[in-house]
Design a protein around this motif. Structure first.
Motif, PDB file in Angstrom:
ATOM      1  N   LEU A  32       0.822  -1.210   0.000  1.00 33.13           N
ATOM      2  CA  LEU A  32       0.000   0.000   0.000  1.00 33.13           C
ATOM      3  C   LEU A  32       0.856   1.261   0.000  1.00 33.13           C
ATOM      4  CD1 LEU A  32      -2.824  -1.077   2.454  1.00 33.13           C
ATOM      5  CD2 LEU A  32      -2.985  -0.822  -0.030  1.00 33.13           C
ATOM      6  N   ARG A  33       1.969   1.224   0.725  1.00 31.26           N
ATOM      7  CA  ARG A  33       2.885   2.379   0.725  1.00 31.26           C
ATOM      8  C   ARG A  33       3.461   2.605  -0.672  1.00 31.26           C
ATOM      9  NH1 ARG A  33       4.039   0.680   6.104  1.00 31.26           N
ATOM     10  NH2 ARG A  33       5.574  -0.825   5.383  1.00 31.26           N
ATOM     11  N   LEU A  34       3.805   1.514  -1.364  1.00 31.59           N
ATOM     12  CA  LEU A  34       4.340   1.641  -2.719  1.00 31.59           C
ATOM     13  C   LEU A  34       3.303   2.206  -3.684  1.00 31.59           C
ATOM     14  CD1 LEU A  34       6.377  -1.679  -2.984  1.00 31.59           C
ATOM     15  CD2 LEU A  34       7.295   0.649  -2.909  1.00 31.59           C
ATOM     16  N   VAL A  35       2.061   1.751  -3.557  1.00 36.93           N
ATOM     17  CA  VAL A  35       0.996   2.264  -4.420  1.00 36.93           C
ATOM     18  C   VAL A  35       0.784   3.748  -4.150  1.00 36.93           C
ATOM     19  CG1 VAL A  35      -1.493   2.162  -4.888  1.00 36.93           C
ATOM     20  CG2 VAL A  35      -0.152   0.053  -4.741  1.00 36.93           C
ATOM     21  N   ARG A  36       0.749   4.126  -2.884  1.00 43.47           N
ATOM     22  CA  ARG A  36       0.557   5.535  -2.534  1.00 43.47           C
ATOM     23  C   ARG A  36       1.703   6.396  -3.084  1.00 43.47           C
ATOM     24  NH1 ARG A  36      -0.127   5.734   3.237  1.00 43.47           N
ATOM     25  NH2 ARG A  36      -2.275   5.215   2.813  1.00 43.47           N
ATOM     26  N   ALA A  37       2.933   5.908  -2.968  1.00 47.45           N
ATOM     27  CA  ALA A  37       4.084   6.647  -3.492  1.00 47.45           C
ATOM     28  C   ALA A  37       3.990   6.782  -5.007  1.00 47.45           C
ATOM     29  CB  ALA A  37       5.384   5.952  -3.102  1.00 47.45           C
ATOM     30  N   PHE A  38       3.593   5.704  -5.684  1.00 41.76           N
ATOM     31  CA  PHE A  38       3.441   5.738  -7.132  1.00 41.76           C
ATOM     32  C   PHE A  38       2.396   6.767  -7.537  1.00 41.76           C
ATOM     33  CE2 PHE A  38       1.189   4.247 -10.931  1.00 41.76           C
ATOM     34  CZ  PHE A  38       2.214   4.292 -11.852  1.00 41.76           C
ATOM     35  N   LEU A  39       1.252   6.752  -6.860  1.00 34.51           N
ATOM     36  CA  LEU A  39       0.171   7.671  -7.205  1.00 34.51           C
ATOM     37  C   LEU A  39       0.519   9.132  -6.912  1.00 34.51           C
ATOM     38  CD1 LEU A  39      -2.914   5.598  -6.071  1.00 34.51           C
ATOM     39  CD2 LEU A  39      -2.103   5.991  -8.407  1.00 34.51           C
ATOM     40  N   SER A  40       1.461   9.359  -6.022  1.00 39.70           N
ATOM     41  CA  SER A  40       1.844  10.732  -5.707  1.00 39.70           C
ATOM     42  C   SER A  40       2.827  11.306  -6.730  1.00 39.70           C
ATOM     43  CB  SER A  40       2.450  10.811  -4.305  1.00 39.70           C
ATOM     44  OG  SER A  40       3.720  10.189  -4.279  1.00 39.70           O
ATOM     45  N   LEU A  41       3.341  10.455  -7.612  1.00 36.66           N
ATOM     46  CA  LEU A  41       4.266  10.929  -8.647  1.00 36.66           C
ATOM     47  C   LEU A  41       3.522  11.715  -9.718  1.00 36.66           C
ATOM     48  CD1 LEU A  41       6.345   7.681  -9.280  1.00 36.66           C
ATOM     49  CD2 LEU A  41       7.131   9.739  -8.105  1.00 36.66           C
ATOM     50  N   PRO A  42       4.224  12.672 -10.346  1.00 31.06           N
ATOM     51  CA  PRO A  42       3.609  13.356 -11.492  1.00 31.06           C
ATOM     52  C   PRO A  42       3.468  12.367 -12.655  1.00 31.06           C
ATOM     53  CG  PRO A  42       5.827  14.210 -11.060  1.00 31.06           C
ATOM     54  CD  PRO A  42       5.522  13.203 -10.003  1.00 31.06           C
ATOM     55  N   PRO A  43       2.546  12.618 -13.570  1.00 26.32           N
ATOM     56  CA  PRO A  43       2.278  11.678 -14.661  1.00 26.32           C
ATOM     57  C   PRO A  43       3.512  11.257 -15.471  1.00 26.32           C
ATOM     58  CG  PRO A  43       0.588  13.355 -14.603  1.00 26.32           C
ATOM     59  CD  PRO A  43       1.639  13.757 -13.609  1.00 26.32           C
ATOM     60  N   ASP A  44       4.429  12.172 -15.733  1.00 24.06           N
ATOM     61  CA  ASP A  44       5.613  11.805 -16.522  1.00 24.06           C
ATOM     62  C   ASP A  44       6.509  10.831 -15.769  1.00 24.06           C
ATOM     63  OD1 ASP A  44       6.127  14.009 -14.797  1.00 24.06           O
ATOM     64  OD2 ASP A  44       7.956  14.497 -15.904  1.00 24.06           O
ATOM     65  N   ARG A  45       6.611  10.985 -14.473  1.00 23.76           N
ATOM     66  CA  ARG A  45       7.415  10.059 -13.666  1.00 23.76           C
ATOM     67  C   ARG A  45       6.724   8.695 -13.554  1.00 23.76           C
ATOM     68  NH1 ARG A  45      12.603  11.159 -12.911  1.00 23.76           N
ATOM     69  NH2 ARG A  45      12.530  10.007 -10.973  1.00 23.76           N
ATOM     70  N   ARG A  46       5.393   8.700 -13.472  1.00 23.87           N
ATOM     71  CA  ARG A  46       4.655   7.430 -13.453  1.00 23.87           C
ATOM     72  C   ARG A  46       4.938   6.644 -14.726  1.00 23.87           C
ATOM     73  NH1 ARG A  46      -1.517   8.791 -11.641  1.00 23.87           N
ATOM     74  NH2 ARG A  46      -0.959  10.196  -9.962  1.00 23.87           N
ATOM     75  N   ALA A  47       4.941   7.352 -15.859  1.00 25.88           N
ATOM     76  CA  ALA A  47       5.215   6.694 -17.142  1.00 25.88           C
ATOM     77  C   ALA A  47       6.609   6.080 -17.139  1.00 25.88           C
ATOM     78  CB  ALA A  47       5.063   7.693 -18.289  1.00 25.88           C
ATOM     79  N   GLU A  48       7.576   6.762 -16.549  1.00 25.82           N
ATOM     80  CA  GLU A  48       8.938   6.220 -16.455  1.00 25.82           C
ATOM     81  C   GLU A  48       8.962   4.953 -15.608  1.00 25.82           C
ATOM     82  OE1 GLU A  48      12.011   8.990 -15.304  1.00 25.82           O
ATOM     83  OE2 GLU A  48      11.038  10.604 -16.411  1.00 25.82           O
ATOM     84  N   VAL A  49       8.242   4.979 -14.497  1.00 28.95           N
ATOM     85  CA  VAL A  49       8.195   3.799 -13.614  1.00 28.95           C
ATOM     86  C   VAL A  49       7.551   2.628 -14.342  1.00 28.95           C
ATOM     87  CG1 VAL A  49       7.186   2.861 -11.490  1.00 28.95           C
ATOM     88  CG2 VAL A  49       8.198   5.145 -11.479  1.00 28.95           C
ATOM     89  N   ILE A  50       6.459   2.879 -15.039  1.00 26.39           N
ATOM     90  CA  ILE A  50       5.780   1.812 -15.770  1.00 26.39           C
ATOM     91  C   ILE A  50       6.694   1.232 -16.838  1.00 26.39           C
ATOM     92  CG2 ILE A  50       3.886   1.334 -17.386  1.00 26.39           C
ATOM     93  CD1 ILE A  50       2.230   3.362 -15.700  1.00 26.39           C
ATOM     94  N   ALA A  51       7.393   2.088 -17.579  1.00 25.10           N
ATOM     95  CA  ALA A  51       8.311   1.605 -18.614  1.00 25.10           C
ATOM     96  C   ALA A  51       9.427   0.770 -17.995  1.00 25.10           C
ATOM     97  CB  ALA A  51       8.895   2.793 -19.391  1.00 25.10           C
ATOM     98  N   PHE A  52       9.943   1.202 -16.862  1.00 26.10           N
ATOM     99  CA  PHE A  52      11.005   0.473 -16.178  1.00 26.10           C
ATOM    100  C   PHE A  52      10.540  -0.909 -15.738  1.00 26.10           C
ATOM    101  CE2 PHE A  52      13.162  -0.603 -12.150  1.00 26.10           C
ATOM    102  CZ  PHE A  52      14.463  -0.715 -12.619  1.00 26.10           C
TER     103      PHE A  52
END
Length: 54
Positions: free
Chosen positions: A14-34
């Protein structure tokens, strides 16, 4: 697995999901690609192929 460890894993998830959701959209895209790149690198050859009868 004991209940305490299971709850700890759930809380960490849950902490990881919350951290992911707090990222700006461009950073989320980077995480997903990674993560997709990691998944491809660890996929076994032939994964997803059905077993052919002989």
């Amino acid at each position: 697995m004991d209940a305490g460890k299971e709850r700890s894993d759930e809380a960490e998830g849950l902490r990881l999901v919350r951290a992911f959701l707090s990222l700006p959209p461009d950073r989320r895209a980077e995480v997903i690609a990674f993560v997709e790149e990691l998944a491809r690198a660890h996929a076994q050859p032939g994964e997803g192929e059905g077993i052919t009868p002989t």
